[in-house]
Design a protein around this motif. Structure first.
Motif, PDB file in Angstrom:
ATOM      1  N   ILE A  35       0.831  -1.211   0.000  1.00  0.00           N
ATOM      2  CA  ILE A  35       0.000   0.000   0.000  1.00  0.00           C
ATOM      3  C   ILE A  35       0.868   1.265   0.000  1.00  0.00           C
ATOM      4  O   ILE A  35       0.407   2.348  -0.350  1.00  0.00           O
ATOM      5  N   ARG A  36       2.144   1.108   0.351  1.00  0.00           N
ATOM      6  CA  ARG A  36       3.077   2.246   0.325  1.00  0.00           C
ATOM      7  C   ARG A  36       3.211   2.829  -1.073  1.00  0.00           C
ATOM      8  O   ARG A  36       3.454   4.026  -1.224  1.00  0.00           O
ATOM      9  N   LEU A  37       3.076   1.993  -2.102  1.00  0.00           N
ATOM     10  CA  LEU A  37       3.156   2.493  -3.477  1.00  0.00           C
ATOM     11  C   LEU A  37       2.011   3.459  -3.780  1.00  0.00           C
ATOM     12  O   LEU A  37       2.200   4.466  -4.459  1.00  0.00           O
ATOM     13  N   ILE A  38       0.844   3.148  -3.280  1.00  0.00           N
ATOM     14  CA  ILE A  38      -0.296   4.046  -3.483  1.00  0.00           C
ATOM     15  C   ILE A  38      -0.089   5.334  -2.690  1.00  0.00           C
ATOM     16  O   ILE A  38      -0.365   6.428  -3.182  1.00  0.00           O
ATOM     17  N   ALA A  39       0.431   5.199  -1.481  1.00  0.00           N
ATOM     18  CA  ALA A  39       0.697   6.389  -0.662  1.00  0.00           C
ATOM     19  C   ALA A  39       1.730   7.293  -1.323  1.00  0.00           C
ATOM     20  O   ALA A  39       1.580   8.518  -1.345  1.00  0.00           O
ATOM     21  N   SER A  40       2.773   6.682  -1.885  1.00  0.00           N
ATOM     22  CA  SER A  40       3.793   7.514  -2.536  1.00  0.00           C
ATOM     23  C   SER A  40       3.273   8.132  -3.824  1.00  0.00           C
ATOM     24  O   SER A  40       3.639   9.259  -4.163  1.00  0.00           O
ATOM     25  N   SER A  41       2.398   7.433  -4.535  1.00  0.00           N
ATOM     26  CA  SER A  41       1.821   8.031  -5.748  1.00  0.00           C
ATOM     27  C   SER A  41       0.889   9.179  -5.391  1.00  0.00           C
ATOM     28  O   SER A  41       0.793  10.164  -6.136  1.00  0.00           O
ATOM     29  N   GLU A  42       0.220   9.080  -4.241  1.00  0.00           N
ATOM     30  CA  GLU A  42      -0.619  10.204  -3.803  1.00  0.00           C
ATOM     31  C   GLU A  42       0.244  11.417  -3.479  1.00  0.00           C
ATOM     32  O   GLU A  42      -0.103  12.551  -3.828  1.00  0.00           O
ATOM     33  N   ALA A  43       1.381  11.191  -2.836  1.00  0.00           N
ATOM     34  CA  ALA A  43       2.270  12.307  -2.507  1.00  0.00           C
ATOM     35  C   ALA A  43       2.796  12.980  -3.770  1.00  0.00           C
ATOM     36  O   ALA A  43       2.828  14.217  -3.856  1.00  0.00           O
ATOM     37  N   LEU A  44       3.179  12.188  -4.748  1.00  0.00           N
ATOM     38  CA  LEU A  44       3.667  12.750  -6.011  1.00  0.00           C
ATOM     39  C   LEU A  44       2.559  13.503  -6.743  1.00  0.00           C
ATOM     40  O   LEU A  44       2.767  14.616  -7.232  1.00  0.00           O
ATOM     41  N   THR A  45       1.371  12.934  -6.781  1.00  0.00           N
ATOM     42  CA  THR A  45       0.221  13.589  -7.414  1.00  0.00           C
ATOM     43  C   THR A  45      -0.104  14.897  -6.707  1.00  0.00           C
ATOM     44  O   THR A  45      -0.345  15.919  -7.352  1.00  0.00           O
ATOM     45  N   GLY A  46      -0.115  14.875  -5.393  1.00  0.00           N
ATOM     46  CA  GLY A  46      -0.411  16.082  -4.626  1.00  0.00           C
ATOM     47  C   GLY A  46       0.627  17.167  -4.851  1.00  0.00           C
ATOM     48  O   GLY A  46       0.279  18.340  -5.029  1.00  0.00           O
ATOM     49  N   LEU A  47       1.895  16.786  -4.877  1.00  0.00           N
ATOM     50  CA  LEU A  47       2.964  17.755  -5.106  1.00  0.00           C
ATOM     51  C   LEU A  47       2.806  18.428  -6.469  1.00  0.00           C
ATOM     52  O   LEU A  47       2.866  19.654  -6.580  1.00  0.00           O
ATOM     53  N   VAL A  48       2.553  17.630  -7.484  1.00  0.00           N
ATOM     54  CA  VAL A  48       2.401  18.175  -8.842  1.00  0.00           C
ATOM     55  C   VAL A  48       1.158  19.053  -8.941  1.00  0.00           C
ATOM     56  O   VAL A  48       1.214  20.178  -9.465  1.00  0.00           O
ATOM     57  N   LEU A  49       0.033  18.568  -8.452  1.00  0.00           N
ATOM     58  CA  LEU A  49      -1.215  19.328  -8.603  1.00  0.00           C
ATOM     59  C   LEU A  49      -1.252  20.590  -7.738  1.00  0.00           C
ATOM     60  O   LEU A  49      -1.782  21.620  -8.175  1.00  0.00           O
ATOM     61  N   LEU A  50      -0.703  20.530  -6.541  1.00  0.00           N
ATOM     62  CA  LEU A  50      -0.657  21.741  -5.717  1.00  0.00           C
ATOM     63  C   LEU A  50       0.278  22.780  -6.325  1.00  0.00           C
ATOM     64  O   LEU A  50      -0.023  23.974  -6.321  1.00  0.00           O
ATOM     65  N   SER A  51       1.403  22.324  -6.883  1.00  0.00           N
ATOM     66  CA  SER A  51       2.322  23.255  -7.550  1.00  0.00           C
ATOM     67  C   SER A  51       1.672  23.860  -8.782  1.00  0.00           C
ATOM     68  O   SER A  51       1.795  25.063  -9.039  1.00  0.00           O
ATOM     69  N   TRP A  52       0.986  23.041  -9.547  1.00  0.00           N
ATOM     70  CA  TRP A  52       0.296  23.537 -10.738  1.00  0.00           C
ATOM     71  C   TRP A  52      -0.773  24.550 -10.345  1.00  0.00           C
ATOM     72  O   TRP A  52      -0.918  25.586 -10.994  1.00  0.00           O
ATOM     73  N   THR A  53      -1.517  24.271  -9.300  1.00  0.00           N
ATOM     74  CA  THR A  53      -2.563  25.187  -8.858  1.00  0.00           C
ATOM     75  C   THR A  53      -1.967  26.516  -8.415  1.00  0.00           C
ATOM     76  O   THR A  53      -2.500  27.580  -8.746  1.00  0.00           O
TER      77      THR A  53
END
Length: 127
Positions: free
Chosen positions: A94-112
């Motif tokens: 499940i750590r893979l999903i957690a790390s993909s959420e962190a990467l997604t959040g970093l990209v989308l928050l930066s884009w926003t």
């Protein structure tokens, strides 16, 4: 002649005020839309973690949890924002999903943040 100039100035100010209200309204819609999208994504990941934790096949979320929905939402928020407090953590695949959420959040928050800055810069130039 003076009356015509005064009328032109007044009409241009009315148009500018109308445009700036519309622009401000559009900017607010974009900002609150982005906030809503982030909230939906965080909530979605929270449900995923909650569901996967209950099956325990893909690992589990461990730490100071009471198995309530709020704990998984909290874990999702700390992952999405890459805060990573550490009082609740993922173990197993499940750590893979957690790390993909962190990467997604970093990209989308930066884009926003970039989009909001560019939108406001465009607004300031028009004023």
């Amino acid at each position: 002649m003076k009356m015509a100039d005064d009328k032109r100035k007044r009409d241009s100010r009315i148009g500018t005020a109308s445009r700036s209200k519309k622009t401000t309204r559009c900017d607010l819609i974009v900002i609150f839309g982005a906030l809503a999208a982030h909230t939906v994504e965080i909530t979605f990941y929270g449900f995923v973690f909650w569901g996967l934790h209950s099956y325990r096949v893909f690992g589990e979320i461990v730490g100071e949890i009471s198995n309530g929905w709020v704990d998984f939402l909290y874990f999702s928020v700390t992952n999405y924002t890459t805060l990573g407090v550490g009082d609740i953590r993922a173990e197993g695949p499940i750590r893979l999903i957690a790390s993909s959420e962190a990467l997604t959040g970093l990209v989308l928050l930066s884009w926003t943040a970039s989009f909001t800055y560019l939108s406001m810069e465009n607004f300031w130039k028009r004023r």
